[in-house]
Design a protein around this motif. Structure first.
Motif, PDB file in Angstrom:
ATOM      1  N   ALA A 180      42.223  38.115  68.090  1.00 34.22           N
ATOM      2  CA  ALA A 180      41.089  37.598  67.317  1.00 34.22           C
ATOM      3  C   ALA A 180      40.872  38.375  66.023  1.00 34.22           C
ATOM      4  CB  ALA A 180      39.818  37.632  68.159  1.00 34.22           C
ATOM      5  N   GLN A 181      40.340  37.676  65.027  1.00 34.91           N
ATOM      6  CA  GLN A 181      40.095  38.297  63.718  1.00 34.91           C
ATOM      7  C   GLN A 181      38.892  39.242  63.763  1.00 34.91           C
ATOM      8  OE1 GLN A 181      39.860  35.429  60.537  1.00 34.91           O
ATOM      9  NE2 GLN A 181      39.789  36.980  58.946  1.00 34.91           N
ATOM     10  N   PHE A 182      37.832  38.836  64.463  1.00 30.25           N
ATOM     11  CA  PHE A 182      36.624  39.678  64.515  1.00 30.25           C
ATOM     12  C   PHE A 182      36.259  40.002  65.953  1.00 30.25           C
ATOM     13  CE2 PHE A 182      35.990  37.816  60.243  1.00 30.25           C
ATOM     14  CZ  PHE A 182      35.976  39.011  59.546  1.00 30.25           C
ATOM     15  N   ARG A 183      36.692  41.172  66.421  1.00 28.61           N
ATOM     16  CA  ARG A 183      36.464  41.549  67.819  1.00 28.61           C
ATOM     17  C   ARG A 183      35.197  42.373  67.907  1.00 28.61           C
ATOM     18  NH1 ARG A 183      41.785  43.945  70.272  1.00 28.61           N
ATOM     19  NH2 ARG A 183      40.479  43.753  72.122  1.00 28.61           N
ATOM     20  N   LYS A 184      34.115  41.774  67.470  1.00 28.83           N
ATOM     21  CA  LYS A 184      32.851  42.522  67.527  1.00 28.83           C
ATOM     22  C   LYS A 184      31.703  41.562  67.785  1.00 28.83           C
ATOM     23  CE  LYS A 184      30.653  44.006  63.200  1.00 28.83           C
ATOM     24  NZ  LYS A 184      29.797  42.904  62.835  1.00 28.83           N
ATOM     25  N   GLU A 185      30.765  42.032  68.605  1.00 33.26           N
ATOM     26  CA  GLU A 185      29.607  41.193  68.905  1.00 33.26           C
ATOM     27  C   GLU A 185      28.682  41.113  67.707  1.00 33.26           C
ATOM     28  OE1 GLU A 185      27.551  41.198  72.553  1.00 33.26           O
ATOM     29  OE2 GLU A 185      29.099  42.356  73.598  1.00 33.26           O
ATOM     30  N   VAL A 186      27.982  39.985  67.599  1.00 33.14           N
ATOM     31  CA  VAL A 186      26.893  39.888  66.625  1.00 33.14           C
ATOM     32  C   VAL A 186      25.648  39.436  67.384  1.00 33.14           C
ATOM     33  CG1 VAL A 186      28.445  39.327  64.695  1.00 33.14           C
ATOM     34  CG2 VAL A 186      27.332  37.474  65.963  1.00 33.14           C
ATOM     35  N   SER A 187      24.488  39.898  66.908  1.00 33.97           N
ATOM     36  CA  SER A 187      23.225  39.528  67.560  1.00 33.97           C
ATOM     37  C   SER A 187      22.607  38.337  66.827  1.00 33.97           C
ATOM     38  CB  SER A 187      22.260  40.711  67.509  1.00 33.97           C
ATOM     39  OG  SER A 187      21.910  40.971  66.163  1.00 33.97           O
ATOM     40  N   TYR A 188      21.589  37.758  67.437  1.00 32.23           N
ATOM     41  CA  TYR A 188      20.847  36.680  66.780  1.00 32.23           C
ATOM     42  C   TYR A 188      20.270  37.182  65.444  1.00 32.23           C
ATOM     43  CZ  TYR A 188      21.247  33.515  70.725  1.00 32.23           C
ATOM     44  OH  TYR A 188      21.741  32.666  71.663  1.00 32.23           O
ATOM     45  N   GLU A 189      19.844  38.440  65.466  1.00 35.75           N
ATOM     46  CA  GLU A 189      19.288  39.023  64.238  1.00 35.75           C
ATOM     47  C   GLU A 189      20.353  39.155  63.151  1.00 35.75           C
ATOM     48  OE1 GLU A 189      17.525  42.848  64.893  1.00 35.75           O
ATOM     49  OE2 GLU A 189      15.688  42.219  63.873  1.00 35.75           O
ATOM     50  N   ASP A 190      21.574  39.568  63.573  1.00 37.22           N
ATOM     51  CA  ASP A 190      22.668  39.689  62.598  1.00 37.22           C
ATOM     52  C   ASP A 190      22.929  38.353  61.905  1.00 37.22           C
ATOM     53  OD1 ASP A 190      23.146  42.343  63.274  1.00 37.22           O
ATOM     54  OD2 ASP A 190      24.656  41.841  64.798  1.00 37.22           O
ATOM     55  N   VAL A 191      22.962  37.272  62.709  1.00 36.59           N
ATOM     56  CA  VAL A 191      23.244  35.954  62.120  1.00 36.59           C
ATOM     57  C   VAL A 191      22.125  35.578  61.149  1.00 36.59           C
ATOM     58  CG1 VAL A 191      23.737  33.517  62.563  1.00 36.59           C
ATOM     59  CG2 VAL A 191      24.467  35.241  64.231  1.00 36.59           C
ATOM     60  N   ALA A 192      20.888  35.775  61.596  1.00 33.68           N
ATOM     61  CA  ALA A 192      19.729  35.359  60.789  1.00 33.68           C
ATOM     62  C   ALA A 192      19.612  36.159  59.495  1.00 33.68           C
ATOM     63  CB  ALA A 192      18.453  35.497  61.606  1.00 33.68           C
ATOM     64  N   ARG A 193      20.178  37.380  59.496  1.00 27.32           N
ATOM     65  CA  ARG A 193      20.057  38.236  58.304  1.00 27.32           C
ATOM     66  C   ARG A 193      21.310  38.214  57.442  1.00 27.32           C
ATOM     67  NH1 ARG A 193      17.455  43.910  60.401  1.00 27.32           N
ATOM     68  NH2 ARG A 193      15.325  43.166  60.739  1.00 27.32           N
ATOM     69  N   SER A 194      22.355  37.524  57.882  1.00 30.02           N
ATOM     70  CA  SER A 194      23.591  37.528  57.097  1.00 30.02           C
ATOM     71  C   SER A 194      23.378  36.733  55.809  1.00 30.02           C
ATOM     72  CB  SER A 194      24.761  36.988  57.920  1.00 30.02           C
ATOM     73  OG  SER A 194      24.559  35.649  58.303  1.00 30.02           O
ATOM     74  N   MET A 195      24.272  36.959  54.869  1.00 28.67           N
ATOM     75  CA  MET A 195      24.155  36.386  53.536  1.00 28.67           C
ATOM     76  C   MET A 195      24.120  34.850  53.583  1.00 28.67           C
ATOM     77  SD  MET A 195      26.851  37.279  50.522  1.00 28.67           S
ATOM     78  CE  MET A 195      28.224  36.383  51.223  1.00 28.67           C
ATOM     79  N   VAL A 196      23.271  34.266  52.771  1.00 31.64           N
ATOM     80  CA  VAL A 196      23.240  32.795  52.670  1.00 31.64           C
ATOM     81  C   VAL A 196      24.449  32.340  51.855  1.00 31.64           C
ATOM     82  CG1 VAL A 196      21.991  30.794  51.775  1.00 31.64           C
ATOM     83  CG2 VAL A 196      20.721  32.697  52.805  1.00 31.64           C
ATOM     84  N   ILE A 197      25.220  31.381  52.423  1.00 31.03           N
ATOM     85  CA  ILE A 197      26.358  30.817  51.690  1.00 31.03           C
ATOM     86  C   ILE A 197      25.928  29.490  51.053  1.00 31.03           C
ATOM     87  CG2 ILE A 197      28.739  29.968  51.855  1.00 31.03           C
ATOM     88  CD1 ILE A 197      28.568  32.915  52.497  1.00 31.03           C
ATOM     89  N   SER A 198      25.346  28.645  51.888  1.00 30.04           N
ATOM     90  CA  SER A 198      24.821  27.370  51.404  1.00 30.04           C
ATOM     91  C   SER A 198      23.688  27.038  52.363  1.00 30.04           C
ATOM     92  CB  SER A 198      25.928  26.299  51.433  1.00 30.04           C
ATOM     93  OG  SER A 198      25.517  25.131  50.770  1.00 30.04           O
TER      94      SER A 198
END
Lengths: 384, 130
Positions: A180-198
Motif C-alpha cells: 500500500a502507498q499509505f500505511r498509516k491510520e487517519v482519524s475523523y479529525e485528520d480527514v476533517a482538517r485536511s486541506m480543501v481540494i474542491s
C-alpha cells in the motif's frame, strides 16, 4: 462454456517509483504472476492502462510489454476505459477464455503517474470527461466529484464525519498491506482538517497519485490442474455504462452503471449480493465509495456513508471491504487499479491475505469505475 | 490537439448555448445529443437554450487544470436551466460563501481560457447570480 480460474497474481508497491519506467513496473508485476504458476504459458497478453501516451509518450503497450516479458510472438493489446481500464482488461481476457478461444492469458494493469506535474495529472485524469463541455471550462475530475459530494450531503443530510468513514476505514486496512502507498491510520479529525481540494472534498477524501502495476494469470478449466494451492474461480465479469457526463443524468446520485454491471455479474454467477463476503469498492473519492455500496444494493439510498461509519463495512464484524486499503490507502495508479482489486480479492479467497485475512471469505465482488460511474466493471470471484 | 479548431466548430454552442431539440417529442438537450434521450428519435435540430436557471450543486476548486491557474479558486456549478436541461459551468462575480443550492443564475458571455499574452483567447458561457 469453460470456467475461468486465477492461476497467480503479481503487483508492485504503489507510490513514487522514480527509478522505474512504465515498462519496468509492468514487467515486475508480470514476472511475479508468471513465476507463481511456472507451468502455465500465456497465449495472450492484455494491458490495462489509461494514459501512457501522456505520461510516458508511449503507446503500443501490448507489443511493448510482450517483448519486455521475453514472449515475442505472443499477441498483445491495450484496453482503455479511464480508471476502469484494469477491470476492463481483465473482462476482455475473461470473455476470450469463456469462449474457449484461448486457455491462458496474462492481464497487466499499469500506470505511471508521478512523472507528470500535478496539473498534468489533473488534465490526464480529466481526459475521461468531455473535452468539449467539461475540460474546456476548467472543471477537473475532482471538482465533478466534489459537486456530487455536495449534492449527496444536501439531499441525504450526510455529515462531514459520515463522509469520512470510508477514508478512515481504508487507511486502517492499509496499515498491514505491504504494497500500500499509505500505511498509516487517519482519524475523523485528520480527514476533517485536511486541506480543501474542491469544497467539500478534502485531501483525505481523495485517492492519492502513485505509480504501480498489477498482474493476473488466468486459465481455463483445462489448465486448472496446473495451478498450485487453492483454486479461485473468476465466476463473472460484466460491465455497463451510465450517461457520459454527471450533469446529463436525471438522478446524479444513482450509480446506474455500477448497479447494472453488478446485477448482470451476480446473475451470471448465480449469486445474490447477500452471498458476497468480501468486497472491493472503487473508493477514488469518499462519496464514490458511499454511492457505490448503495448502487450495489448493500446500503439503502443515502445511507452508504452512515452505514460505513456504523461499521457495516469494517473488517471486524462487517462485510469486509477494501482490506488492503482500497484506492484511498493502497493507492490508485488508475489503469492498474482494477487489476489490484482482483489480485487482492484473489488473496482473500485463496486465504493468502496475511494479517488482514478475512475468516472464511468465499465469494468476492470487485467494482471498478471509470469517470464518475460512467463505466463500471464488476467481477465476482469464488473460492472453489 | 489544436483547441482553436474544435473551438471554432463549437462557437455557437459556447457563445449562445445552442443545443438541440427533438423534432418528435420536443425535449431539449445541451450538450447536443445524436439520439433523443426521451423517445429515441434521431431527428434533432439546433435550438438555443434559455439563459436562466438555478444551481443544483457547486464547488470551489482550489487546484485547477493546467492553463487555468490564474482563475484559482474557481467556482463551478451544475445549473438546471429553466427548460430542465442541466449544464456545467463556472459561476463568477461572487464568492463561495455567498452560494447556496437553489440560487437563481443567468448565463453571461465571458473569457474562458487565454493561451499566453500573445495566444488565442477562448470565450463562452459562465453563470452569475441574479
Amino acid at each position: 462454456m469453460s470456467r475461468v480460474y486465477v492461476a497467480s497474481v503479481g503487483y508492485t508497491t504503489v507510490g513514487d517509483h522514480w527509478n522505474k519506467s512504465i515498462l519496468d513496473l509492468a514487467i515486475e508485476a508480470g514476472f511475479q504472476a508468471l513465476t507463481g504458476a511456472p507451468k502455465v504459458k500465456p497465449e495472450q497478453l492484455v494491458v490495462g492502462n489509461m494514459f501512457s501516451g501522456l505520461s510516458s509518450r508511449q503507446e503500443h503497450l501490448g507489443a511493448l510489454v510482450v517483448n519486455g516479458l521475453g514472449l515475442t510472438g505472443l499477441p498483445g493489446f491495450k484496453v482503455e476505459a479511464a480508471c476502469a481500464s484494469g477491470g476492463m482488461a481483465s473482462l476482455a481476457v475473461f470473455n476470450m477464455l469463456k469462449a474457449g478461444q484461448i486457455d491462458s492469458a496474462l492481464v497487466v494493469g499499469v500506470e505511471k503517474m508521478r512523472d507528470l506535474d500535478p496539473g498534468e495529472v489533473s488534465q490526464a485524469l480529466c481526459a475521461a470527461e468531455s473535452a468539449e463541455y467539461t475540460q474546456f471550462f476548467g472543471a477537473s475530475f475532482v471538482s465533478l466529484n466534489a459537486m456530487l459530494a455536495r449534492l449527496y450531503m444536501y439531499e441525504f443530510d450526510v455529515s462531514r464525519d459520515d463522509l469520512s468513514a470510508f477514508p478512515v476505514l481504508a487507511h486502517r486496512n492499509a496499515v498491514n498491506a505491504t504494497h500500500a502507498q499509505f500505511r498509516k491510520e487517519v482519524s475523523y479529525e485528520d480527514v476533517a482538517r485536511s486541506m480543501v481540494i474542491s469544497d467539500p472534498l478534502r485531501l483525505l477524501d481523495c485517492a492519492p497519485v502513485g505509480d504501480g502495476a498489477a498482474a493476473l494469470l488466468l486459465v481455463s478449466e483445462d489448465l486448472a490442474g496446473q495451478v498450485k494451492g487453492p483454486l479461485v474461480e473468476m465466476a463473472a465479469a460484466e460491465s455497463a455504462t451510465n450517461r457520459f457526463s454527471l450533469y446529463e443524468r436525471d438522478d446524479m446520485l444513482d450509480f446506474a452503471a455500477t448497479r447494472l454491471a453488478a446485477h448482470k455479474a451476480l446473475k451470471s454467477a448465480g449469486l445474490s449480493i447477500n452471498d458476497v463476503d468480501y468486497l472491493e469498492v472503487h473508493d477514488a473519492f469518499s462519496v464514490v465509495a458511499s454511492l457505490s455500496v448503495e448502487a450495489l444494493g448493500l446500503s439503502k439510498k443515502g445511507q452508504g456513508a452512515r452505514d460505513a461509519r456504523e461499521g457495516k463495512y469494517a473488517r471486524e464484524n462487517g462485510l469486509a471491504t477494501n482490506c488492503f486499503g482500497g484506492l484511498k490507502g493502497r493507492g490508485h495508479p488508475v489503469g492498474a487499479t482494477g487489476v489490484y482489486q482482483l489480485a487482492e480479492t484473489y488473496l482473500q479467497l485463496a486465504h493468502k491475505a496475511g494479517p488482514n485475512q478475512v475468516d472464511d471469505a468465499s465469494v468476492g465482488l470487485a467494482q471498478n469505475v471509470g469517470g464518475v460511474d460512467t463505466t463500471a466493471v464488476v467481477h465476482v470471484l469464488r473460492r472453489s | 490537439m489544436k483547441l482553436s479548431i474544435s473551438y471554432w466548430r463549437l462557437k455557437d454552442r459556447y457563445y449562445r448555448l445552442v443545443g438541440v431539440r427533438c423534432e418528435e417529442c420536443k425535449n431539449e438537450f445541451f450538450p447536443p445529443v445524436y439520439v433523443c434521450r426521451r423517445c429515441g428519435s434521431r431527428s434533432l435540430t439546433d435550438k438555443e437554450m434559455p439563459k436562466t436557471g438555478k444551481i443544483l450543486t457547486y464547488t470551489e476548486l482550489k487546484e485547477t487544470l493546467a492553463g487555468f491557474e490564474d482563475q484559482e479558486p474557481m467556482l463551478l456549478g451544475i445549473i438546471q436551466l429553466d427548460n430542465g436541461v442541466r449544464i456545467l459551468g463556472q459561476i463568477v462575480d461572487t464568492a463561495a460563501e455567498n452560494l447556496s443550492i437553489g440560487d437563481r443564475v443567468k448565463a453571461v458571455f465571458r473569457k474562458i481560457q487565454e493561451h499566453g499574452s500573445s495566444g488565442q483567447i477562448f470565450y463562452g458561457y459562465k453563470f452569475v447570480r441574479t
